[in-house]
Design a protein around this motif. Structure first.
Motif, PDB file in Angstrom:
ATOM      1  N   GLY A  65       0.797  -1.217   0.000  1.00  0.00           N
ATOM      2  CA  GLY A  65       0.000   0.000   0.000  1.00  0.00           C
ATOM      3  C   GLY A  65       0.826   1.261   0.000  1.00  0.00           C
ATOM      4  N   GLU A  66       2.165   1.132   0.126  1.00  0.00           N
ATOM      5  CA  GLU A  66       3.040   2.305   0.130  1.00  0.00           C
ATOM      6  C   GLU A  66       3.264   2.781  -1.310  1.00  0.00           C
ATOM      7  OE1 GLU A  66       5.681   4.666   2.825  1.00  0.00           O
ATOM      8  OE2 GLU A  66       3.995   3.312   3.076  1.00  0.00           O
ATOM      9  N   LEU A  67       3.135   4.084  -1.546  1.00  0.00           N
ATOM     10  CA  LEU A  67       3.375   4.664  -2.868  1.00  0.00           C
ATOM     11  C   LEU A  67       4.779   5.259  -2.903  1.00  0.00           C
ATOM     12  CD1 LEU A  67       2.345   5.412  -5.683  1.00  0.00           C
ATOM     13  CD2 LEU A  67       1.485   7.557  -4.700  1.00  0.00           C
ATOM     14  N   LEU A  68       5.619   4.744  -3.789  1.00  0.00           N
ATOM     15  CA  LEU A  68       6.995   5.202  -3.915  1.00  0.00           C
ATOM     16  C   LEU A  68       7.122   6.099  -5.139  1.00  0.00           C
ATOM     17  CD1 LEU A  68       8.690   1.706  -3.422  1.00  0.00           C
ATOM     18  CD2 LEU A  68       7.931   3.316  -1.662  1.00  0.00           C
ATOM     19  N   THR A  69       7.848   7.189  -5.003  1.00  0.00           N
ATOM     20  CA  THR A  69       8.041   8.090  -6.137  1.00  0.00           C
ATOM     21  C   THR A  69       9.461   7.970  -6.664  1.00  0.00           C
ATOM     22  OG1 THR A  69       8.793   9.996  -4.828  1.00  0.00           O
ATOM     23  CG2 THR A  69       6.401   9.702  -5.097  1.00  0.00           C
ATOM     24  N   GLU A  70       9.620   8.242  -7.957  1.00  0.00           N
ATOM     25  CA  GLU A  70      10.943   8.154  -8.584  1.00  0.00           C
ATOM     26  C   GLU A  70      11.919   9.131  -7.937  1.00  0.00           C
ATOM     27  OE1 GLU A  70      10.599   8.746 -12.750  1.00  0.00           O
ATOM     28  OE2 GLU A  70       9.441   6.909 -13.104  1.00  0.00           O
ATOM     29  N   GLY A  71      11.457  10.348  -7.676  1.00  0.00           N
ATOM     30  CA  GLY A  71      12.347  11.350  -7.106  1.00  0.00           C
ATOM     31  C   GLY A  71      12.844  10.964  -5.727  1.00  0.00           C
ATOM     32  N   GLU A  72      11.965  10.417  -4.926  1.00  0.00           N
ATOM     33  CA  GLU A  72      12.321   9.997  -3.574  1.00  0.00           C
ATOM     34  C   GLU A  72      13.372   8.886  -3.602  1.00  0.00           C
ATOM     35  OE1 GLU A  72       9.085   9.439  -0.570  1.00  0.00           O
ATOM     36  OE2 GLU A  72       9.355   7.372  -1.204  1.00  0.00           O
ATOM     37  N   LEU A  73      13.166   7.902  -4.474  1.00  0.00           N
ATOM     38  CA  LEU A  73      14.110   6.791  -4.562  1.00  0.00           C
ATOM     39  C   LEU A  73      15.438   7.237  -5.150  1.00  0.00           C
ATOM     40  CD1 LEU A  73      11.687   3.971  -5.771  1.00  0.00           C
ATOM     41  CD2 LEU A  73      12.509   4.395  -3.450  1.00  0.00           C
ATOM     42  N   ALA A  74      15.389   8.131  -6.136  1.00  0.00           N
ATOM     43  CA  ALA A  74      16.622   8.641  -6.731  1.00  0.00           C
ATOM     44  C   ALA A  74      17.460   9.362  -5.683  1.00  0.00           C
ATOM     45  CB  ALA A  74      16.280   9.580  -7.892  1.00  0.00           C
ATOM     46  N   THR A  75      16.800  10.142  -4.834  1.00  0.00           N
ATOM     47  CA  THR A  75      17.513  10.855  -3.772  1.00  0.00           C
ATOM     48  C   THR A  75      18.091   9.885  -2.744  1.00  0.00           C
ATOM     49  OG1 THR A  75      16.081  12.787  -4.020  1.00  0.00           O
ATOM     50  CG2 THR A  75      17.263  12.568  -1.931  1.00  0.00           C
ATOM     51  N   ALA A  76      17.316   8.876  -2.392  1.00  0.00           N
ATOM     52  CA  ALA A  76      17.757   7.927  -1.368  1.00  0.00           C
ATOM     53  C   ALA A  76      19.014   7.177  -1.785  1.00  0.00           C
ATOM     54  CB  ALA A  76      16.633   6.941  -1.068  1.00  0.00           C
ATOM     55  N   VAL A  77      19.068   6.764  -3.056  1.00  0.00           N
ATOM     56  CA  VAL A  77      20.203   5.949  -3.514  1.00  0.00           C
ATOM     57  C   VAL A  77      21.295   6.807  -4.138  1.00  0.00           C
ATOM     58  CG1 VAL A  77      20.830   3.914  -4.892  1.00  0.00           C
ATOM     59  CG2 VAL A  77      18.565   4.068  -3.878  1.00  0.00           C
ATOM     60  N   GLY A  78      20.980   8.059  -4.478  1.00  0.00           N
ATOM     61  CA  GLY A  78      21.983   8.950  -5.054  1.00  0.00           C
ATOM     62  C   GLY A  78      22.197   8.737  -6.529  1.00  0.00           C
ATOM     63  N   LYS A  98       3.321  -2.179  -8.466  1.00  0.00           N
ATOM     64  CA  LYS A  98       2.523  -1.879  -9.654  1.00  0.00           C
ATOM     65  C   LYS A  98       2.770  -0.422 -10.009  1.00  0.00           C
ATOM     66  CE  LYS A  98      -2.180  -1.880 -11.561  1.00  0.00           C
ATOM     67  NZ  LYS A  98      -1.724  -2.567 -12.788  1.00  0.00           N
ATOM     68  N   LEU A  99       3.141  -0.172 -11.264  1.00  0.00           N
ATOM     69  CA  LEU A  99       3.487   1.177 -11.689  1.00  0.00           C
ATOM     70  C   LEU A  99       2.253   1.957 -12.136  1.00  0.00           C
ATOM     71  CD1 LEU A  99       6.768   0.540 -13.707  1.00  0.00           C
ATOM     72  CD2 LEU A  99       6.481   1.022 -11.280  1.00  0.00           C
ATOM     73  N   TYR A 100       2.220   3.223 -11.735  1.00  0.00           N
ATOM     74  CA  TYR A 100       1.186   4.153 -12.155  1.00  0.00           C
ATOM     75  C   TYR A 100       1.887   5.362 -12.776  1.00  0.00           C
ATOM     76  CZ  TYR A 100      -2.147   1.432  -9.441  1.00  0.00           C
ATOM     77  OH  TYR A 100      -2.935   0.413  -8.957  1.00  0.00           O
ATOM     78  N   PRO A 101       1.773   5.534 -14.104  1.00  0.00           N
ATOM     79  CA  PRO A 101       2.468   6.633 -14.782  1.00  0.00           C
ATOM     80  C   PRO A 101       2.214   7.986 -14.124  1.00  0.00           C
ATOM     81  CG  PRO A 101       1.483   5.158 -16.389  1.00  0.00           C
ATOM     82  CD  PRO A 101       0.983   4.713 -15.037  1.00  0.00           C
ATOM     83  N   LYS A 102       3.300   8.739 -13.943  1.00  0.00           N
ATOM     84  CA  LYS A 102       3.281  10.089 -13.378  1.00  0.00           C
ATOM     85  C   LYS A 102       2.881  10.131 -11.905  1.00  0.00           C
ATOM     86  CE  LYS A 102       2.291  12.260 -17.844  1.00  0.00           C
ATOM     87  NZ  LYS A 102       1.409  13.180 -18.596  1.00  0.00           N
ATOM     88  N   LYS A 103       2.696   8.961 -11.300  1.00  0.00           N
ATOM     89  CA  LYS A 103       2.335   8.923  -9.883  1.00  0.00           C
ATOM     90  C   LYS A 103       3.389   8.194  -9.055  1.00  0.00           C
ATOM     91  CE  LYS A 103      -2.638   9.170 -10.745  1.00  0.00           C
ATOM     92  NZ  LYS A 103      -3.964   8.509 -10.599  1.00  0.00           N
ATOM     93  N   GLY A 104       3.818   7.042  -9.516  1.00  0.00           N
ATOM     94  CA  GLY A 104       4.819   6.296  -8.775  1.00  0.00           C
ATOM     95  C   GLY A 104       4.581   4.808  -8.838  1.00  0.00           C
ATOM     96  N   ALA A 105       5.158   4.101  -7.895  1.00  0.00           N
ATOM     97  CA  ALA A 105       5.043   2.643  -7.823  1.00  0.00           C
ATOM     98  C   ALA A 105       4.369   2.265  -6.520  1.00  0.00           C
ATOM     99  CB  ALA A 105       6.427   1.996  -7.907  1.00  0.00           C
ATOM    100  N   LEU A 106       3.299   1.515  -6.614  1.00  0.00           N
ATOM    101  CA  LEU A 106       2.565   1.085  -5.437  1.00  0.00           C
ATOM    102  C   LEU A 106       3.072  -0.293  -5.004  1.00  0.00           C
ATOM    103  CD1 LEU A 106       0.081   1.757  -3.582  1.00  0.00           C
ATOM    104  CD2 LEU A 106      -1.255   0.286  -5.110  1.00  0.00           C
ATOM    105  N   VAL A 107       3.521  -0.397  -3.757  1.00  0.00           N
ATOM    106  CA  VAL A 107       3.963  -1.688  -3.234  1.00  0.00           C
ATOM    107  C   VAL A 107       2.740  -2.587  -3.110  1.00  0.00           C
ATOM    108  CG1 VAL A 107       5.068  -2.892  -1.316  1.00  0.00           C
ATOM    109  CG2 VAL A 107       5.848  -0.604  -1.971  1.00  0.00           C
TER     110      VAL A 107
END
Length: 250
Positions: A65-78, A98-107
């Protein structure tokens, strides 16, 4: 913790959180991925992101149920967003997000049907492997005994995660010894999904560790006998028990 919690349906829109808002556990995983070993910077960026997100999902740092964003993950891993997209596509193929375009990835949450499907597939693969390895079973005994010894040690220390890793290694050794790399790869993906299902129940019911150790030792003892039928029956019984335990813990 990073991401947004989504209980049902499609994820809601919302601003990505900054790196300073990432949970301590998430930040620690990111640090380990980046600094764990000499030469880690040579590992492709997409592979580092994949390892980071997968570990966080399996450890339930990122729960269903957690929504992950590309920007957040990019920052976390550098890294930039491009390898993040590549990693998320792989994770979607594995059934973890599950990917949702322009929204992120839902765990993806663990559903009862997934438990049934994973354990049914495990039974098919492991009973097949049990028959294939029987002619060379004596070579397996030492490896499997080491894994059970590790399980006993983790039981004494109360380390549920490491206990499950040793359990997984036990079964992977059997499937790997069957010699079919395609089946071994499929089996590994099934076990990834079961690790996420199994940790909470074992943490709540440590006595399950004792029952599991006994079942694994019985399988080793059967390898020293002369009945492949008995060995396969024990494999099936163990998976049936795991199935019942997982359902009761949900």
């Amino acid at each position: 913790m990073g991401g947004s919690s989504v209980t049902s349906g499609e994820p809601e829109n919302g601003p990505a959180r900054s790196a300073l808002q990432l949970g301590e556990e998430t930040a620690e995983i990111a640090r380990v991925v980046v600094e764990a070993a000499p030469g880690v910077e040579k590992i492709p960026a997409a592979e580092r992101v994949y390892a980071y997100v997968k570990a966080a999902i399996l450890d339930r740092v990122y729960p269903g149920g957690e929504l992950l964003t590309e920007g957040e993950l990019a920052t976390a891993v550098g890294v930039s967003r491009t390898p993040v997209r590549e990693a998320l596509l792989r994770l979607e193929e594995s059934g973890l997000v599950k990917l949702y375009p322009k929204k992120g990835a839902l765990v993806q949450p663990v559903l009862p049907q997934e438990i049934d499907d994973v354990l049914e597939a495990r039974e098919l693969l492991e009973t097949h492997a049990a028959a294939k390895v029987w002619p060379r079973r004596k070579q397996l005994v030492e490896t499997l005994t080491q894994r059970v010894d590790e399980m006993r040690e983790h039981r004494r220390s109360g380390d549920a995660k490491s206990f499950l890793e040793a359990d997984r290694a036990f079964h992977e050794a059997i499937v790997g010894a069957a010699g079919n790399q395609i089946l071994a790869k499929l089996y590994n993906s099934l076990r990834d999904r079961q690790v996420r299902m199994g940790v909470p129940g074992i943490e709540m019911q440590p006595a399950r560790m004792d029952k599991s150790i006994t079942a694994h030792q019985e399988m080793i003892d059967a390898l020293g006998g002369n009945s492949v039928k008995r060995f396969r029956e024990l494999v099936v019984a163990h998976i049936d028990t795991a199935s019942a335990d997982l359902r009761s813990s949900r």
